[in-house]
Design an enzyme around this catalytic site. Structure first.
Site, mmCIF file in Angstrom:
data_model
loop_
_atom_site.group_PDB
_atom_site.id
_atom_site.type_symbol
_atom_site.label_atom_id
_atom_site.label_comp_id
_atom_site.label_asym_id
_atom_site.label_seq_id
_atom_site.Cartn_x
_atom_site.Cartn_y
_atom_site.Cartn_z
ATOM 1 N N TRP A 158 -11.719 -63.955 -15.133
ATOM 2 C CA TRP A 158 -12.961 -63.951 -15.919
ATOM 3 C C TRP A 158 -12.871 -65.000 -17.035
ATOM 4 O O TRP A 158 -13.870 -65.627 -17.385
ATOM 5 C CB TRP A 158 -13.189 -62.558 -16.519
ATOM 6 C CG TRP A 158 -14.388 -62.478 -17.416
ATOM 7 C CD1 TRP A 158 -15.665 -62.175 -17.057
ATOM 8 C CD2 TRP A 158 -14.432 -62.710 -18.836
ATOM 9 N NE1 TRP A 158 -16.496 -62.202 -18.132
ATOM 10 C CE2 TRP A 158 -15.762 -62.531 -19.256
ATOM 11 C CE3 TRP A 158 -13.478 -63.044 -19.795
ATOM 12 C CZ2 TRP A 158 -16.168 -62.661 -20.563
ATOM 13 C CZ3 TRP A 158 -13.883 -63.196 -21.110
ATOM 14 C CH2 TRP A 158 -15.209 -63.007 -21.485
ATOM 15 N N HIS A 159 -11.651 -65.176 -17.576
ATOM 16 C CA HIS A 159 -11.508 -66.104 -18.697
ATOM 17 C C HIS A 159 -11.684 -67.557 -18.300
ATOM 18 O O HIS A 159 -11.973 -68.402 -19.143
ATOM 19 C CB HIS A 159 -10.144 -65.922 -19.365
ATOM 20 C CG HIS A 159 -10.085 -64.698 -20.214
ATOM 21 N ND1 HIS A 159 -9.856 -63.448 -19.695
ATOM 22 C CD2 HIS A 159 -10.258 -64.517 -21.547
ATOM 23 C CE1 HIS A 159 -9.876 -62.566 -20.669
ATOM 24 N NE2 HIS A 159 -10.127 -63.182 -21.807
ATOM 25 N N GLY A 160 -11.499 -67.881 -17.049
ATOM 26 C CA GLY A 160 -11.684 -69.266 -16.648
ATOM 27 C C GLY A 160 -11.235 -69.482 -15.231
ATOM 28 O O GLY A 160 -10.403 -68.728 -14.700
ATOM 29 N N PHE B 47 -15.708 -69.503 -21.575
ATOM 30 C CA PHE B 47 -15.374 -68.447 -20.618
ATOM 31 C C PHE B 47 -16.595 -67.822 -19.981
ATOM 32 O O PHE B 47 -17.680 -68.017 -20.338
ATOM 33 C CB PHE B 47 -14.532 -67.364 -21.284
ATOM 34 C CG PHE B 47 -13.240 -67.881 -21.814
ATOM 35 C CD1 PHE B 47 -12.594 -68.938 -21.178
ATOM 36 C CD2 PHE B 47 -12.670 -67.362 -22.951
ATOM 37 C CE1 PHE B 47 -11.414 -69.444 -21.674
ATOM 38 C CE2 PHE B 47 -11.483 -67.858 -23.450
ATOM 39 C CZ PHE B 47 -10.863 -68.898 -22.814
#
Lengths: 479, 368
Positions: free
Chosen positions: A328-330, A479
């Protein structure tokens, strides 16, 4: 439009001023327009994506509500189909704009490794829309909550659109739950001077965390992470600095968001609760990015079965949740690695909790004892290993920095520690005062005499105004 | 009941009192922070004046840097020159160079020791072939110093230090002020009076606000200020073309100064003025020019640029007439953005480049 920009310093007072002179229905409409202006200031073309998500989820919400409550035996299945449409649409938007290039590049790499050269032809030349991971998750929670019967679908499109696009938390959270935010949008709001003052205090503290702490630490972090000859001490300071940079950046954003919402009479959830005083990984995730960790818990971990289906399933669910949380963060494998590391910590914690509790220091359960403090510091080191993975440029780079730290390579440049201390100590002092007083929020300081409060705010104001770094984008925007 | 009623005004007064105290505490702590920072970073005194303005004052010689004055990177020596201590007379084998100029030469934005007169000393020494010759540069520049004042300052004070070489870097812009440059450095009987103290926060706040404002707003505010100044005057007040009488005055004052220096037996180098504004004007140059015009609101913007060019032409002519050497910095220094901190003040890089250009001229003239 950044919270720490001149444009926002004009935008916010104008919006707040207009807001409180308008009747409720017009307040919401004006806020919706303001939110679109706020978002459109980055790139107006991506407003289309928000609108698409809004229309689909609004329609899905109404249909889900209708079929959920209908006596038709096929109602539940039909409601489920609408949930699938809502979740599918949001994940497709996310997939195309955030992950398409990642997966196609990974696939091309894989094919290349077995002799099939694909080239760059499959990659799309698209820019990641700001905040896409936040508002898509927020709208997914709406459809699911309506399906679960925890929320009635809203019939007012403009109000729902405002829920999706509410500018204080649109681009970097907190990821609000529909059942918390939507009712506040729907009901009439009363001006409260206390809430207003609290909002200003939160904005101030958030800006301090961002502009003084995070933005000043950024050059230290960048210099150490980009130095191919980094010393062990430099690498250690770089990682510690990043731990506070990302905390100041993200918690600072959340505080400003909550403060702005308070100015508008709306309460957003607390997103960070002193994460670095955690005693174990599980507690860390109850204190760090709370809106994401609880979202992952409620909409991924529990639907996967949570801890109800035996030990192995629990660990599998934990691992899967953290892997996806990392992703999810990248869209890079390093974020997946970071998620795997966090999942491993959580699993190890669960596996060893009983044994560890019998070991001196590691078994400490009371925080403010010598053993508790040592345990806290040890936990902070584990978190920092995670931040090294998070900020590192490649596995080789991460291992190189780790090696530098472990082997104490090179000569220590103590000025780095001095700079780190200058930017971190004020944050720690204020947080220590908050913890000591038992009031965990910066604005809940009414028990402190006004002149003392005033003096403390003066010191912080001085540091913010005269030592704040020039405006930089928030890390979590990507993000 | 009565007690309750009478306690209300008391409570209100207490609240008002505590808020007043809060405001006082807030401002006092801000000021204290500024003083503590000055103390820790620059070794400044906690009490007393500490500002850029406070390092200047007037005595019987005139308005000049205070001997021993200190403010951040600015250190004034015992004789009132920016830079290290010097002996009254140059030592054997020492070529003493004196720099006369305004704020560009005094150094405003450069870090300590990077202002061009200091850099000139290093560069001259580096370029020198003969190890027995030592160059010493006295920075006798003072912000706001016009040609007549330079002349007067040289006669009253600087010539006592027996310079061998004078580098003159005049600022033609002063001739676009409403009142033409006066020929007095305002001497004052007796010694320096102690500088005024005052809040140290004020200048910090001004700088912080300027840094926070977007360039467009800052330029707009400057334009507005210029418009307002012009609106307070006769419609014929602004200069739409280069004022010839001011050019004449510039030429006259420059010729007088150069002759004065030469009569004092000093080998003279005169430097054409450079600005950070490139042509054709980019939007950045345009806003720099507006910033420049704020100091000379009487002149149209194109007049400022044209005056600068024509003043440089006059400078070349005067130098030739009186036998001074021209250092054509205007031709040598392209207006690179990295060389200027604003329309005319140097960065460390720009000061370094300026020093090299002057040093080469001095070397070519074989001053030893």
């Amino acid at each position: 439009m950044l919270f720490n920009s001149f444009e926002f310093a004009i935008f916010l007072p104008v919006v707040v001023g207009l807001y409180w002179v308008l009747p409720h229905r017009w307040q919401n409409r004006m806020l919706l327009v303001a939110s679109y202006v706020f978002y459109g200031a980055w790139d107006w073309r991506f407003l289309g994506l928000i609108l698409l998500s809004t229309v689909v989820d609004y329609t899905a919400g109404r249909k889900i509500g209708y079929w959920r409550d209908s006596d038709d035996p096929a109602g539940t299945a039909r409601a489920r189909r609408w949930v699938a449409l809502s979740v599918g649409t949001n994940l497709t938007i996310l997939g195309i704009f955030k992950y398409f290039n990642f997966f196609t590049a990974s696939l091309a790499g894989l094919l290349g490794s077995v002799g099939f050269e694909v080239g760059d032809g499959l990659l799309l030349g698209i820019v990641l829309p700001v905040g896409i991971s936040f508002y898509t998750f927020q709208t997914i929670s709406y459809s699911v909550d309506v399906y679960r019967g925890e929320l009635e679908p809203t019939t007012r499109f403009a109000d729902f659109a405002l829920f999706v696009a509410f500018f204080p938390q649109l681009v970097a959270g907190p990821i609000e739950r529909a059942k918390v935010l939507l009712p506040q949008i729907l009901r009439d709001r009363q001006f409260s001077l206390q809430q207003f003052v609290d909002g200003l205090a939160l904005i101030f503290w958030g800006l301090f965390m961002k502009v003084f702490v995070a933005d000043n630490l950024a050059p230290i972090v960048d210099s150490q992470f980009s130095d191919p000859e980094v010393t062990g001490f430099g690498a250690l300071i770089g990682v510690y600095a990043f731990a506070f940079q990302i905390y100041g950046d993200f918690a600072g954003y959340s505080n400003v968001a909550r403060g702005c919402a308070k100015l508008l009479g709306i309460e957003l959830m607390v997103n960070f609760r002193f994460p670095y005083i955690s005693l174990n990984p599980s507690e860390f995730w109850r204190r760090w990015h709370i809106s994401l960790s609880t979202w992952l818990r409620d909409y991924l971990y529990i639907p996967l079965g949570g801890n109800r289906a035996g030990v192995v399933s629990t660990y599998r669910n934990l691992a899967l949740t953290m892997l996806l949380g990392g992703l999810w963060h990248g869209a890079t494998w390093l974020f997946v690695l970071w998620g795997a590391y966090q999942g491993t910590l959580l699993i190890l914690h669960r596996l060893t909790a009983d044994h560890v509790s019998r070991i001196p220091i590691l078994g400490a359960s009371r925080r403010w004892t010598p053993a508790g403090v040592i345990k806290m510091l040890l936990m902070f080191q584990l978190v920092c290993v995670g931040w090294l993975i998070f900020r590192g440029q490649s596995v080789t780079h991460i291992l190189g920095m780790l090696e530098a730290i472990v082997t104490l390579r090179g000569i220590a440049d103590l000025s780095l520690a001095r700079d780190l201390a200058f930017y971190v100590v004020p944050l720690l002092v204020i947080e220590a005062l908050q913890l000591a007083s038992g009031r965990e929020e910066i604005h809940r300081t009414r028990h402190v005499p006004i002149p003392v409060r005033s003096a403390v705010f003066a010191v912080l104001t001085y540091l913010l105004v005269f030592h704040g770094a020039s405006s930089q984008a928030f890390i979590y925007f990507q993000f | 009941m009565d007690v309750h009623r009478s306690s209300k005004p008391g409570l209100a007064l207490t609240r008002i009192g505590s808020w007043v105290l809060a405001v006082v505490a807030f401002v006092a702590v801000l000021e204290l922070c500024a003083r503590v920072e000055d103390r820790v970073v620059w070794g400044a005194p906690m009490v007393g004046a500490y500002s850029f303005d406070a390092i200047f004052g007037a005595d019987s010689i005139g308005w000049r840097p205070r001997p021993g004055g200190e403010y951040r990177q600015f250190s004034i020596n015992a004789y009132g020159f920016r830079g290290p201590e010097v002996a009254p007379e140059p030592g054997p084998g020492t070529v003493r160079v004196v720099v006369l100029g305004a704020s560009e030469s005094f150094g405003q934005a450069e870090s300590s020791g990077s202002e061009y007169p200091r850099a000139l000393e290093t560069t001259l020494t580096r370029l020198q072939d003969d190890a027995s010759v030592h160059y010493e540069v006295l920075n006798a520049a003072i912000p706001g110093m016009s040609l007549p004042r330079m002349h007067e300052y040289f006669d009253r004070w600087v010539r006592r230090f027996s310079p061998d070489v004078a580098v003159v870097y005049p600022s033609p812009g002063f001739y676009l002020d409403d009142t033409p440059p006066a020929d007095s450095i305002r001497p004052r009987n007796g010694g320096f009076t102690p500088p005024d103290g005052g809040f140290r926060l004020r200048s910090r706040l001004r700088s912080a606000l300027a840094a926070f404002l977007p360039d467009e707003i800052e330029t707009w505010l400057k334009r507005r200020g210029i418009r307002r100044t012009r609106a307070g005057h006769d419609p014929n007040w602004p200069w739409r073309t280069v004022p010839e009488e001011r050019l004449e005055l510039y030429e006259t004052h420059l010729a007088e100064l150069l002759r004065g220096l030469q009569n004092a037996g000093v080998e003279t180098f005169v430097v054409t003025h450079v600005s950070g504004i490139d042509r054709p004007l980019s939007p950045e140059d345009e806003s720099l020019l507006v910033g420049w015009q704020r100091f000379h609101p009487r002149a149209d913007r194109h007049v400022i640029l044209q005056f600068e060019e024509e003043a440089n032409a006059r400078l070349r002519a005067v130098a030739e007439r009186v036998g001074a050497t021209v250092v054509d910095a205007a031709a040598e220094l392209d207006p690179e953005a990295t060389w200027f901190s604003d329309h005319q003040h140097f960065t460390d890089l720009g000061a370094g480049r300026m020093a090299t250009v002057i040093a080469q001229s001095i070397k070519e003239a074989s001053v030893r």
